[in-house]
Design an enzyme around this catalytic site. Sequence first.
Site, PDB file in Angstrom:
ATOM      1  N   ASP A  17       0.865  -1.190   0.000  1.00 26.28           N
ATOM      2  CA  ASP A  17       0.000   0.000   0.000  1.00 26.28           C
ATOM      3  C   ASP A  17       0.899   1.237   0.000  1.00 26.28           C
ATOM      4  O   ASP A  17       1.703   1.430   0.907  1.00 26.28           O
ATOM      5  CB  ASP A  17      -0.904  -0.018   1.242  1.00 26.28           C
ATOM      6  CG  ASP A  17      -1.949   1.095   1.232  1.00 26.28           C
ATOM      7  OD1 ASP A  17      -2.979   0.931   1.904  1.00 26.28           O
ATOM      8  OD2 ASP A  17      -1.735   2.130   0.567  1.00 26.28           O
ATOM      9  N   ASP A 112      -3.573   2.211  -5.517  1.00 30.02           N
ATOM     10  CA  ASP A 112      -2.267   2.191  -4.828  1.00 30.02           C
ATOM     11  C   ASP A 112      -2.062   0.962  -3.940  1.00 30.02           C
ATOM     12  O   ASP A 112      -1.224   0.973  -3.063  1.00 30.02           O
ATOM     13  CB  ASP A 112      -2.076   3.482  -4.022  1.00 30.02           C
ATOM     14  CG  ASP A 112      -2.693   3.406  -2.632  1.00 30.02           C
ATOM     15  OD1 ASP A 112      -3.753   2.764  -2.498  1.00 30.02           O
ATOM     16  OD2 ASP A 112      -2.096   3.972  -1.704  1.00 30.02           O
ATOM     17  N   GLU A 113      -2.822  -0.085  -4.203  1.00 33.07           N
ATOM     18  CA  GLU A 113      -2.810  -1.208  -3.265  1.00 33.07           C
ATOM     19  C   GLU A 113      -2.967  -2.532  -4.009  1.00 33.07           C
ATOM     20  O   GLU A 113      -3.778  -2.623  -4.924  1.00 33.07           O
ATOM     21  CB  GLU A 113      -4.029  -1.002  -2.365  1.00 33.07           C
ATOM     22  CG  GLU A 113      -4.020  -1.656  -1.050  1.00 33.07           C
ATOM     23  CD  GLU A 113      -5.377  -1.410  -0.377  1.00 33.07           C
ATOM     24  OE1 GLU A 113      -5.854  -2.327   0.267  1.00 33.07           O
ATOM     25  OE2 GLU A 113      -5.949  -0.318  -0.527  1.00 33.07           O
TER      26      GLU A 113
HETATM   27  P1  TTP Z   1      -5.249   5.177   0.597  1.00 37.07           P
HETATM   28  O1  TTP Z   1      -4.235   4.078   0.381  1.00 37.07           O
HETATM   29  O2  TTP Z   1      -6.438   4.868   1.431  1.00 37.07           O
HETATM   30  O3  TTP Z   1      -4.533   6.445   1.262  1.00 37.07           O
HETATM   31  P2  TTP Z   1      -3.096   7.057   1.009  1.00 37.07           P
HETATM   32  O4  TTP Z   1      -2.280   6.213   0.084  1.00 37.07           O
HETATM   33  O5  TTP Z   1      -3.262   8.477   0.583  1.00 37.07           O
HETATM   34  O6  TTP Z   1      -2.469   7.071   2.452  1.00 37.07           O
HETATM   35  P3  TTP Z   1      -1.951   5.836   3.331  1.00 37.07           P
HETATM   36  O7  TTP Z   1      -2.134   4.602   2.519  1.00 37.07           O
HETATM   37  O8  TTP Z   1      -0.511   6.154   3.588  1.00 37.07           O
HETATM   38  O9  TTP Z   1      -2.772   5.868   4.565  1.00 37.07           O
HETATM   39  O10 TTP Z   1      -5.775   5.691  -0.796  1.00 37.07           O
HETATM   40  C1  TTP Z   1      -4.964   5.801  -1.957  1.00 37.07           C
HETATM   41  C2  TTP Z   1      -5.311   7.017  -2.774  1.00 37.07           C
HETATM   42  O11 TTP Z   1      -6.688   6.985  -3.155  1.00 37.07           O
HETATM   43  C3  TTP Z   1      -5.134   8.323  -2.015  1.00 37.07           C
HETATM   44  O12 TTP Z   1      -3.800   8.830  -2.132  1.00 37.07           O
HETATM   45  C4  TTP Z   1      -6.144   9.219  -2.656  1.00 37.07           C
HETATM   46  C5  TTP Z   1      -7.257   8.295  -3.121  1.00 37.07           C
HETATM   47  N1  TTP Z   1      -8.413   8.376  -2.194  1.00 37.07           N
HETATM   48  C6  TTP Z   1      -9.448   9.258  -2.493  1.00 37.07           C
HETATM   49  O13 TTP Z   1      -9.427   9.930  -3.525  1.00 37.07           O
HETATM   50  N2  TTP Z   1     -10.504   9.360  -1.610  1.00 37.07           N
HETATM   51  C7  TTP Z   1     -10.548   8.633  -0.456  1.00 37.07           C
HETATM   52  O14 TTP Z   1     -11.516   8.765   0.324  1.00 37.07           O
HETATM   53  C8  TTP Z   1      -9.476   7.723  -0.157  1.00 37.07           C
HETATM   54  C9  TTP Z   1      -9.495   6.903   1.100  1.00 37.07           C
HETATM   55  C10 TTP Z   1      -8.435   7.638  -1.059  1.00 37.07           C
HETATM   56 MG    MG Z   2      -2.115   4.145   0.402  1.00 37.13          MG
END
Ligand code: TTP
Ligand code: MG
Length: 362
Positions: A17, A112-113
């Site tokens: 992630d 991103d995962e």
């Molecule tokens: P996440 O992996 O949930 O968040 P992140 O990568 O920004 O942070 P971390 O993993 O370090 O906690 O989501 C990945 C991307 O998806 C995030 O950068 C932006 C997008 N996203 C949105 O647009 N809206 C949302 O509500 C969420 C949760 C994510």
């Molecule tokens: Mg993330």
Amino acid sequence: MEKVRVDSNALTIIHVDMDAFYASIEQRDNIHYRNKPVIVGGSPDGRGVVSTASYEARKFGIHSAMPARRAKELCPFAIFIPTNMKKYKSVSKQVHDIFRRYTKLIEPISIDEAFLDVGEGNAVEVGRAIKKDIYTELHLTASVGVSYNKFLAKLASDMEKPDGFTVITPKTADKLLPTLPVRKLWGVGEKTEKELNRLGIFTVRDLLNYDRDFLIERWGRRGYELLKFAHGIDDSVVDTKQEVKSMGEETTLSQDTQNIRELEPYLKSFSASLSNRLYSKRLKCKTVTIKTKYNDFKLITRSKTLNEPIDSYEELYSTGKYILYQRVPIDRPIRLIGMQVSNFVYPYEPIQMTFTDIIGDV
Ligand code: TTP
Ligand code: MG
């Protein structure tokens, strides 16, 4: 071909992630944004919602899906940056290209995962190598979790975020699991958490000590699944052909209403977010459904199926509005409104959902 695993406790699963994904990319690409509270999505005049916030901004309590107005209150000097999906998708593809060097068994979960199964390989070594490649080649950090099943690998990747690398072995799982809040178990959302709390169950230990038969009687199959996760058991395989069947959004209104016009802003916001979600998965939908719950808790759904698949905000909103005005009875106050899209068409890959379907061609 399905793989038969001899040792089900072998460390073969990786969950990757990316850290503060959109924000980290923007910080990487502009030196002035580094080490600063950066917010991607929403606008500084308070419109829209936060897509994500850099870790510097999170210290102020800012998080994804928060209204930009609130974020600005919490950190007035934060830097707001508009989303650049094309760029994020292209980075996502680069990350995926790195995964492919190590295994073919990849299950993309979002932009991103992903889960990876290394088969006979060594997941600890592969996980380290992937993390290093992402850092040296893309100048971004990922949090990586390694374990013997998907549930635990994801739990692991979340434990030392950002820039984490965590391995959960059967031994550490036995120690760790009982200490976790029940919310960490898959399938426990806000509602189930409250129900469990009401029974005096707060941690996984509480759950494991509870009357097993009662839990299964009360929740049926879900209760059984819950107990399996509590024991660290997850039989699901890394599924390269993950198919999404539908997606939806809903809101319980702050006040029941019978004024149909008051429902329009909700449809607007659902349409915007669903359009985004469809786009990021490279899907179009042919069916739109509006769900309404009334003050007597009766629930109805009304759908419209179109000849041509759609994915834009305008098309979604106009279809949703059509259903609301033409098909939804407004004979008593409404307490919840929802919108769902289904009947997907894969414009680029007719057979199965691949990573390209999720992030799109760039
Ligand atoms: P996440 O992996 O949930 O968040 P992140 O990568 O920004 O942070 P971390 O993993 O370090 O906690 O989501 C990945 C991307 O998806 C995030 O950068 C932006 C997008 N996203 C949105 O647009 N809206 C949302 O509500 C969420 C949760 C994510
Ligand atoms: Mg993330």
